[in-house]
Design a protein around this motif. Structure first.
Motif, PDB file in Angstrom:
ATOM      1  N   LYS A  79       0.869  -1.169   0.000  1.00 34.90           N
ATOM      2  CA  LYS A  79       0.000   0.000   0.000  1.00 34.90           C
ATOM      3  C   LYS A  79       0.914   1.230   0.000  1.00 34.90           C
ATOM      4  N   ARG A  80       1.309   1.670  -1.167  1.00 35.09           N
ATOM      5  CA  ARG A  80       2.396   2.642  -1.281  1.00 35.09           C
ATOM      6  C   ARG A  80       2.142   3.967  -0.550  1.00 35.09           C
ATOM      7  N   PRO A  81       0.981   4.586  -0.700  1.00 38.28           N
ATOM      8  CA  PRO A  81       0.785   5.862   0.018  1.00 38.28           C
ATOM      9  C   PRO A  81       0.907   5.692   1.535  1.00 38.28           C
ATOM     10  N   ILE A  82       0.377   4.589   2.056  1.00 44.98           N
ATOM     11  CA  ILE A  82       0.430   4.352   3.499  1.00 44.98           C
ATOM     12  C   ILE A  82       1.841   3.970   3.924  1.00 44.98           C
ATOM     13  N   ALA A  83       2.482   3.100   3.130  1.00 46.57           N
ATOM     14  CA  ALA A  83       3.843   2.665   3.456  1.00 46.57           C
ATOM     15  C   ALA A  83       4.823   3.836   3.418  1.00 46.57           C
ATOM     16  N   LYS A  84       4.625   4.737   2.472  1.00 42.35           N
ATOM     17  CA  LYS A  84       5.505   5.905   2.364  1.00 42.35           C
ATOM     18  C   LYS A  84       5.445   6.742   3.631  1.00 42.35           C
ATOM     19  N   LYS A  85       4.253   6.920   4.148  1.00 38.30           N
ATOM     20  CA  LYS A  85       4.089   7.699   5.381  1.00 38.30           C
ATOM     21  C   LYS A  85       4.620   6.930   6.584  1.00 38.30           C
ATOM     22  N   PHE A  86       4.369   5.624   6.619  1.00 39.90           N
ATOM     23  CA  PHE A  86       4.778   4.804   7.758  1.00 39.90           C
ATOM     24  C   PHE A  86       6.300   4.810   7.915  1.00 39.90           C
ATOM     25  N   PHE A  87       7.013   4.715   6.795  1.00 40.97           N
ATOM     26  CA  PHE A  87       8.475   4.636   6.841  1.00 40.97           C
ATOM     27  C   PHE A  87       9.139   5.992   6.574  1.00 40.97           C
ATOM     28  N   GLU A  88       8.410   7.077   6.749  1.00 33.72           N
ATOM     29  CA  GLU A  88       8.925   8.411   6.460  1.00 33.72           C
ATOM     30  C   GLU A  88      10.211   8.705   7.240  1.00 33.72           C
ATOM     31  N   LYS A  89      10.221   8.367   8.521  1.00 36.24           N
ATOM     32  CA  LYS A  89      11.386   8.620   9.362  1.00 36.24           C
ATOM     33  C   LYS A  89      12.587   7.795   8.890  1.00 36.24           C
ATOM     34  N   GLU A  90      12.341   6.519   8.573  1.00 33.73           N
ATOM     35  CA  GLU A  90      13.430   5.636   8.123  1.00 33.73           C
ATOM     36  C   GLU A  90      14.029   6.115   6.809  1.00 33.73           C
ATOM     37  N   PHE A  91      13.160   6.571   5.885  1.00 32.10           N
ATOM     38  CA  PHE A  91      13.665   7.048   4.601  1.00 32.10           C
ATOM     39  C   PHE A  91      14.531   8.298   4.784  1.00 32.10           C
ATOM     40  N   LYS A  92      14.100   9.174   5.678  1.00 31.68           N
ATOM     41  CA  LYS A  92      14.907  10.380   5.940  1.00 31.68           C
ATOM     42  C   LYS A  92      16.283   9.997   6.488  1.00 31.68           C
ATOM     43  N   GLN A  93      16.305   9.015   7.398  1.00 30.70           N
ATOM     44  CA  GLN A  93      17.576   8.586   7.967  1.00 30.70           C
ATOM     45  C   GLN A  93      18.482   7.979   6.896  1.00 30.70           C
ATOM     46  N   LEU A  94      17.899   7.213   5.982  1.00 29.71           N
ATOM     47  CA  LEU A  94      18.691   6.593   4.923  1.00 29.71           C
ATOM     48  C   LEU A  94      19.283   7.638   3.991  1.00 29.71           C
ATOM     49  N   TYR A  95      18.479   8.655   3.640  1.00 32.62           N
ATOM     50  CA  TYR A  95      19.018   9.706   2.777  1.00 32.62           C
ATOM     51  C   TYR A  95      20.045  10.558   3.528  1.00 32.62           C
ATOM     52  N   ASP A  96      19.828  10.758   4.831  1.00 36.24           N
ATOM     53  CA  ASP A  96      20.819  11.496   5.626  1.00 36.24           C
ATOM     54  C   ASP A  96      22.143  10.719   5.683  1.00 36.24           C
ATOM     55  N   GLU A  97      22.037   9.394   5.741  1.00 37.32           N
ATOM     56  CA  GLU A  97      23.238   8.557   5.784  1.00 37.32           C
ATOM     57  C   GLU A  97      23.967   8.570   4.450  1.00 37.32           C
ATOM     58  N   GLY A  98      23.227   8.781   3.369  1.00 36.59           N
ATOM     59  CA  GLY A  98      23.820   8.879   2.049  1.00 36.59           C
ATOM     60  C   GLY A  98      23.902   7.554   1.318  1.00 36.59           C
ATOM     61  N   SER A  99      24.347   7.618   0.078  1.00 37.75           N
ATOM     62  CA  SER A  99      24.481   6.415  -0.737  1.00 37.75           C
ATOM     63  C   SER A  99      25.664   5.584  -0.265  1.00 37.75           C
ATOM     64  N   LEU A 100      25.423   4.309  -0.027  1.00 34.24           N
ATOM     65  CA  LEU A 100      26.504   3.406   0.366  1.00 34.24           C
ATOM     66  C   LEU A 100      27.188   2.803  -0.846  1.00 34.24           C
ATOM     67  N   THR A 101      26.431   2.490  -1.863  1.00 37.16           N
ATOM     68  CA  THR A 101      27.005   1.784  -3.011  1.00 37.16           C
ATOM     69  C   THR A 101      27.803   2.718  -3.919  1.00 37.16           C
ATOM     70  N   LYS A 102      27.355   3.981  -4.039  1.00 35.94           N
ATOM     71  CA  LYS A 102      28.135   4.915  -4.856  1.00 35.94           C
ATOM     72  C   LYS A 102      29.494   5.157  -4.225  1.00 35.94           C
ATOM     73  N   ALA A 103      29.511   5.256  -2.905  1.00 36.23           N
ATOM     74  CA  ALA A 103      30.786   5.437  -2.211  1.00 36.23           C
ATOM     75  C   ALA A 103      31.672   4.217  -2.418  1.00 36.23           C
ATOM     76  N   GLN A 104      31.046   3.037  -2.423  1.00 37.75           N
ATOM     77  CA  GLN A 104      31.798   1.801  -2.627  1.00 37.75           C
ATOM     78  C   GLN A 104      32.360   1.740  -4.043  1.00 37.75           C
ATOM     79  N   GLU A 105      31.500   2.151  -5.018  1.00 33.50           N
ATOM     80  CA  GLU A 105      31.940   2.105  -6.412  1.00 33.50           C
ATOM     81  C   GLU A 105      33.103   3.063  -6.653  1.00 33.50           C
TER      82      GLU A 105
END
Length: 727
Positions: free
Chosen positions: A698-724
């Motif tokens: 349920k994308r609209p609901i899931a997007k809101k539910f994981f809003e905090k987690e997504f912000k933390q992931l973007y704050d942490e930055g890309s892991l794979t680009k740094a690896q590449e």
């Protein structure tokens, strides 16, 4: 009624001689000449019947579920029909015990007649139109009312369903994951006067009636599947008093059967157009579920399709584990019973007792969903190719399984028989109760081709992947049991025709290289006609020519005509650099190329240049990966929290993402790969309201539910680009 009746045994013999269809064309779809229109692919039909047209029944006489089960009763009267494992005095469960087809036939007639008795003589019955249907239906056979069922898989679930078919009643099902509000919505919308449920549901339903007396005014009777002692048990007597205070009569199943035996009613035989069931399917937007209206004709067509591709094994047994509330299991059960198979029910809804029940039943058919197959795959690998305690055994199994995979990959239909390895692998089958299994299918979601290859080889048996919807009475295609290169859902059914609608904004076209791609449209006798009391949604789902718009993006292979589901319509967004992203296709790609990924929800932000995700990791495969790749000790990560803490360490998570990206690299562009993720054991659950009961996000609901987690992931930055960049 005709003067001369066809003998059901002769019909059954004819069907068994003709089905399953051995002609290789049954596994191919072909375009029909002169059917291509602008914006669409040609119309495709099953190659076996491309010129003679789509089929609606297995035989003209088997045109309803009532006719199907009646045929089985006539042909297999004294053979086992429905079975369960009784609880013993010491708390364990015994071997399976079965009632025969004739015994179940009597029980469903008694129960159906008993339902009329408890409703006609109900003190809470009113003159309201929804209660007038009870008397009217007995008089005319046309004024259907709806019987609701709320239970895990049990004999009584199907006996209730059979009774509804015998008396031209309509059934619907509730299930635990719906929640209180949705259950109330369904009961109110359907105006159901009676609910058949297990004892553990009674308190909740009584409370629901008390809370919403006007919305649930139609509901006047409850039937407990479990036996009640309304005289000697104070608790059961209290339940009855609570029910009566809420305007509900309370009976148990055996009481209703006994009343039906005393006050019998002749069957009210359904017509093909008679509504069989309303199956409620949850949408991905979080709105109220839609009720899919399915007729006996839809069910008869589904049985006809199953008969063309499923072997009819004499005195077969089938394991009814997947929820009967969903149409996949209803279809499987209907076909199995028509073919004379016995259905064995699990001792409970928990998957923890699955293997114990399999070993007790030894089924000839096995129908599961990818999540169950994933757990089975992990368990088998731990005992075979990943058996670190016995490396010599792991080596033997690796040679055997690799050899089988190679042999089975030679061509479609190759069973990969091997004089030395087959006995070894058959012992593995026997260990989990599948030594008699002739037919296995996977449905409801994509399954990884690597998993199919491993399971086919390790279990020395075929495995087909199907595709279907509630709106099509389950499957409308299934891949060959021994498909050389697994991944497709097979050719279109003999009961359905298809075409694709171009979606240029998602870059899906009818002339794409390798075969047309676009939204899958379906038409035929398996396809429903309407949503219950929802003309707006019905109108949106069909075009003027009767094509049902599934919302699924499919690719039709240019050579075989087999279907692969690759995406969903409208599920796309832009990243900051302007690239379009279709998350469902990406999620499917990760799931099907990485068995270690049990769940995945891909997210993007128009202000960001890369994707992040919530990933569910298979606990067995995940721990094995940490031990093998990171040198972790098994004891160190035995605890779930310790395991998750370890796998989410920045360096380890980076390696994990790099690995799953590498497995999917041939199918994804660079901008489609996940750059960071939160890894959990089961992050997407129905209880969180982020997925539907059929496991769609349920994308609209899931997007809101994981809003905090997504912000933390973007704050942490890309892991794979740094690896590449290090490379």
């Amino acid at each position: 009624m005709s003067i001369v009746q066809e003998d059901t045994r002769k019909i059954q013999t004819l069907v068994e001689q003709s089905c399953p269809i051995e002609d290789d064309r049954i596994h191919y779809s072909v375009p029909i000449p002169n059917t291509k229109q602008d914006g669409f692919s040609p119309v495709y039909r099953n190659a076996k019947f491309a010129t003679s047209g789509i089929k609606s029944t297995i035989h003209p006489s088997i045109n309803t579920l009532y006719a199907s089960f009646s045929s089985a009763v006539n042909n297999f009267a004294d053979e086992p029909c429905l079975g369960y494992r009784p609880k013993l005095a010491d708390g364990t469960v015994g071997p399976y015990e079965f009632e025969t087809f004739s015994e179940i036939n009597k029980r469903k007639n008694d129960f159906g007649a008993g339902l009329f008795f408890i409703l006609q003589n109900n003190p809470f019955k009113t003159d309201a139109p929804f209660h007038q249907k009870i008397d009217n239906h007995l008089l005319t056979g046309d004024d259907q009312f709806i019987v609701s069922i709320f239970s895990a898989n049990k004999k009584e679930w199907l006996i209730t369903d059979f009774a509804c078919s015998s008396y031209s009643l309509n059934s619907t099902a509730l299930y635990d994951t719906l929640g209180k509000d949705t259950s109330k919505y369904i009961l109110a919308l359907t105006e159901s006067p009676v609910l058949v449920c297990t004892k553990d549901k009674l308190e909740g339903i009584i409370a629901l009636k008390n809370e919403f007396p006007e919305d649930l005014a139609s509901l006047i009777s409850l039937v407990s599947i479990d036996e009640l002692d309304l005289v000697g048990s104070a608790a059961d007597k209290g339940l009855s008093e609570k029910a009566r205070a809420a305007g509900l009569t309370l009976f148990d199943f055996k009481q209703v059967e006994k009343l039906g035996e005393i006050y019998p009613q002749p069957p009210i035989v359904p017509k093909p157009e008679t509504i069989y069931t309303i199956s409620f399917t949850s949408g991905t937007s979080g709105s109220n579920p839609k009720g899919v209206v399915l007729t006996h004709a839809n069910a008869a067509a589904a049985i006809a399709f199953a008969a063309t591709v499923c072997p009819m094994v004499k005195s077969a047994k089938n394991f009814s584990f997947l929820p009967l509330a969903h149409i996949y299991e209803r279809c499987v059960s209907a076909f199995a019973l028509y073919a004379g198979a016995a259905l064995g029910f699990p001792q409970g809804p928990s998957p923890l007792t699955l293997l114990d029940d399999l070993k007790a039943l030894k089924p000839n058919y096995f129908n599961m969903v990818p999540r169950v197959y994933s757990k089975l795959e992990a368990a088998l690998k731990a005992q075979t190719i990943n058996n670190e305690e016995k490396p010599w055994l792991a080596s033997i199994f690796k040679k055997a399984i690799d050899a089988k995979i190679e042999l089975q990959s030679a061509q479609d239909g190759a069973e990969g028989k091997h004089i030395f390895y087959d006995p070894l692998l058959n012992l593995l089958r026997k260990k989990i109760g599948l030594e008699n299994c002739r037919f296995a299918t996977s449905g409801s979601a994509p399954i990884a081709p690597k998993s199919v290859k491993f399971l086919k080889a390790a279990l020395n048996m075929g495995l087909g992947q199907g595709y279907g919807l509630t709106e099509t009475f389950a499957g409308v295609c299934v891949s060959p049991q021994y498909e050389a290169n697994p991944g497709s859902c097979g050719a279109i059914a003999v009961t359905t025709e298809m075409r694709l609608r171009e979606i240029p904004e998602m870059n899906y076209h009818a002339d794409d290289e390798g075969g047309p791609r676009g939204e899958l449209l379906l038409r035929g006798p398996q396809v429903f006609k309407e949503y219950f009391k929802n003309p707006e949604e019905t109108e949106k789902s069909f075009d003027k020519d009767g094509w049902f718009y599934t919302g699924d993006i499919a690719k039709i292979d240019g050579i075989t005509g087999r279907i692969s589901i690759v995406d969903r319509v409208k599920n796309f967004f832009k990243l900051a650099q302007g690239e379009y992203i279709t998350p469902e296709r990406i999620e499917t790609t990760y799931s099907t190329t990485n068995p270690i990924v049990s769940q995945i929800y891909v997210h993007g932000d128009s202000l960001q240049t890369y994707l992040v995700a919530i990933i569910g990791i298979d606990p067995v495969l995940g721990r094995n990966w940490l031990v093998k790749n990171e040198g972790a000790s098994a004891s160190e990560i035995e605890d779930d929290q310790a395991f998750l803490k370890k796998v989410n360490e920045r360096g380890i998570k980076t390696k994990f993402l790099t690995a799953i990206n590498a497995n999917a690299s041939e199918l994804l562009h660079g901008f489609e790969k996940v750059n960071n993720a939160l890894i959990d054991l089961e992050p997407l659950t129905i209880e969180k309201n982020v997925i539907t009961p059929t496991l769609k996000i349920k994308r609209p609901i899931a997007k809101k539910f994981f809003e905090k987690e997504f912000k933390q992931l973007y704050d942490e930055g890309s892991l794979t680009k740094a690896q590449e960049s290090k490379f």
